[in-house]
Design a protein around this motif. Sequence first.
Motif, PDB file in Angstrom:
ATOM      1  N   ARG A 143       7.005   9.662   4.781  1.00  0.00           N
ATOM      2  CA  ARG A 143       6.039  10.085   5.606  1.00  0.00           C
ATOM      3  C   ARG A 143       5.391   9.431   6.646  1.00  0.00           C
ATOM      4  N   LEU A 144       5.572   7.843   6.541  1.00  0.00           N
ATOM      5  CA  LEU A 144       4.861   7.342   7.484  1.00  0.00           C
ATOM      6  C   LEU A 144       5.920   6.083   7.661  1.00  0.00           C
ATOM      7  N   PRO A 145       6.935   6.291   8.405  1.00  0.00           N
ATOM      8  CA  PRO A 145       8.136   5.527   8.339  1.00  0.00           C
ATOM      9  C   PRO A 145       8.081   4.120   9.047  1.00  0.00           C
ATOM     10  N   GLU A 146       6.939   4.057   9.916  1.00  0.00           N
ATOM     11  CA  GLU A 146       6.584   2.752  10.902  1.00  0.00           C
ATOM     12  C   GLU A 146       5.586   1.981   9.900  1.00  0.00           C
ATOM     13  N   SER A 147       5.158   2.405   8.680  1.00  0.00           N
ATOM     14  CA  SER A 147       4.053   1.604   8.212  1.00  0.00           C
ATOM     15  C   SER A 147       4.570   0.710   7.155  1.00  0.00           C
ATOM     16  N   LYS A 148       4.165  -0.589   7.194  1.00  0.00           N
ATOM     17  CA  LYS A 148       4.657  -1.450   6.187  1.00  0.00           C
ATOM     18  C   LYS A 148       3.626  -1.101   5.015  1.00  0.00           C
ATOM     19  N   ILE A 149       4.074  -1.420   3.760  1.00  0.00           N
ATOM     20  CA  ILE A 149       3.570  -1.180   2.484  1.00  0.00           C
ATOM     21  C   ILE A 149       3.198  -2.424   1.880  1.00  0.00           C
ATOM     22  N   LEU A 150       1.954  -2.500   1.343  1.00  0.00           N
ATOM     23  CA  LEU A 150       1.567  -3.595   0.496  1.00  0.00           C
ATOM     24  C   LEU A 150       1.211  -3.082  -0.845  1.00  0.00           C
ATOM     25  N   VAL A 174       8.494  -3.290   2.464  1.00  0.00           N
ATOM     26  CA  VAL A 174       7.687  -3.088   1.329  1.00  0.00           C
ATOM     27  C   VAL A 174       7.403  -4.561   0.766  1.00  0.00           C
ATOM     28  N   PHE A 175       5.847  -4.798   0.496  1.00  0.00           N
ATOM     29  CA  PHE A 175       5.531  -6.147   0.004  1.00  0.00           C
ATOM     30  C   PHE A 175       4.793  -6.043  -1.096  1.00  0.00           C
ATOM     31  N   PHE A 176       4.936  -6.855  -2.147  1.00  0.00           N
ATOM     32  CA  PHE A 176       4.035  -6.851  -3.350  1.00  0.00           C
ATOM     33  C   PHE A 176       3.064  -8.092  -3.200  1.00  0.00           C
ATOM     34  N   LEU A 177       1.689  -7.943  -3.882  1.00  0.00           N
ATOM     35  CA  LEU A 177       0.794  -9.159  -3.712  1.00  0.00           C
ATOM     36  C   LEU A 177      -0.053  -8.698  -5.231  1.00  0.00           C
ATOM     37  N   ASP A 178      -0.229 -10.106  -5.810  1.00  0.00           N
ATOM     38  CA  ASP A 178      -0.700 -10.094  -7.103  1.00  0.00           C
ATOM     39  C   ASP A 178      -1.894 -10.919  -6.791  1.00  0.00           C
ATOM     40  N   ILE A 179      -3.039 -10.475  -6.887  1.00  0.00           N
ATOM     41  CA  ILE A 179      -4.306 -11.230  -6.575  1.00  0.00           C
ATOM     42  C   ILE A 179      -5.231 -11.316  -7.830  1.00  0.00           C
ATOM     43  N   ASN A 180      -4.690 -11.150  -8.952  1.00  0.00           N
ATOM     44  CA  ASN A 180      -5.525 -10.936 -10.097  1.00  0.00           C
ATOM     45  C   ASN A 180      -6.222 -12.403 -10.594  1.00  0.00           C
ATOM     46  N   ASN A 181      -5.738 -13.426 -10.167  1.00  0.00           N
ATOM     47  CA  ASN A 181      -6.180 -14.655 -10.509  1.00  0.00           C
ATOM     48  C   ASN A 181      -7.623 -14.624  -9.924  1.00  0.00           C
ATOM     49  N   ARG A 186      -3.619 -10.022   7.390  1.00  0.00           N
ATOM     50  CA  ARG A 186      -3.471 -10.737   8.806  1.00  0.00           C
ATOM     51  C   ARG A 186      -1.898 -10.755   9.044  1.00  0.00           C
ATOM     52  N   ARG A 187      -1.045 -11.246   7.984  1.00  0.00           N
ATOM     53  CA  ARG A 187       0.295 -11.494   8.226  1.00  0.00           C
ATOM     54  C   ARG A 187       0.934 -10.031   8.608  1.00  0.00           C
ATOM     55  N   LEU A 188       0.612  -9.129   7.747  1.00  0.00           N
ATOM     56  CA  LEU A 188       1.318  -7.721   8.031  1.00  0.00           C
ATOM     57  C   LEU A 188       0.927  -6.946   9.080  1.00  0.00           C
ATOM     58  N   MET A 189      -0.322  -6.860   9.505  1.00  0.00           N
ATOM     59  CA  MET A 189      -0.894  -5.983  10.404  1.00  0.00           C
ATOM     60  C   MET A 189      -0.771  -6.448  11.796  1.00  0.00           C
ATOM     61  N   TYR A 190      -0.198  -7.957  12.214  1.00  0.00           N
ATOM     62  CA  TYR A 190      -0.198  -8.319  13.491  1.00  0.00           C
ATOM     63  C   TYR A 190       1.058  -9.151  13.707  1.00  0.00           C
TER      64      TYR A 190
END
Length: 247
Positions: A157-164, A199-206, A243-247
């Motif tokens: 549905r959002l083919p141009e969007s990156k996904i975090l 598609v990107f994965f980010l774990d910020i639980n620390n 910042r990395r993924l939006m610009y």
Amino acid sequence: MPRLQKYAASALILASLAGCSLFRAEPLPPMQTVNAVPQSASWTKDWWEQRHAEKIQQAKSAKVDLLMLGDSITHAWETTGAATWEKFYGQRNAFNLGFSGDRTEHVLWRLQNGAVDNLVPKLTVLMIGTNNTGYRMDPAGHTAKGIEAIVAEIRTRLPESKILILGIFPRHHSPHNEMRQRNNAINRQLARLENEPRVFFLDINNAFLDEQHNLRSELMPDLLHPNEAGYEAWARAMEPAIRRLMY
């Protein structure tokens, strides 16, 4: 709740129908697509359906570059986290599609029923699944399949969007708590979704844990939801990826 069980099933069947690559070793039970909001929970009538309709209407005239999608933890950017949202995302055309109480099946239904039809975000941030653990103690693999189905739906549905995809936040004080460990198991499976394009994965639980991996109550007093300081910690930890993924 039979309707909710059918509703949950749609999240899992989509993963198999979409040809998703993960978790195929686990057979899926018989499922069917759900075409209506489940009516067995009173909150769907009290506010959930109204919020869904309002968000669809807002999206028709909104310029959205940053989309956040999830449950109450995302929803509360509008309340507890409002000051931090304005500070970090006020100039970024951000749009909040967090709904309190949502599990994977609710997010999937919203996507299939108009939630993003008028949006063209540069980046979609997704965090969902802790309610699958908290309400039903769903097996980690089932919740991960549901999230994988959501990712597939977003890509369609959002083919141009990156996904975090954000790792599900820690819950409970102790790292040995069963729900904490269940969420950790889901996160380990979600990390493999980075193999998919955009598609990107980010774990910020620390950011929420002390040196012994105990949940810091000064950031999550109820051991689940961030307070104002917790939202600040979230935004700061996520900022380099934004910042990395939006610009």
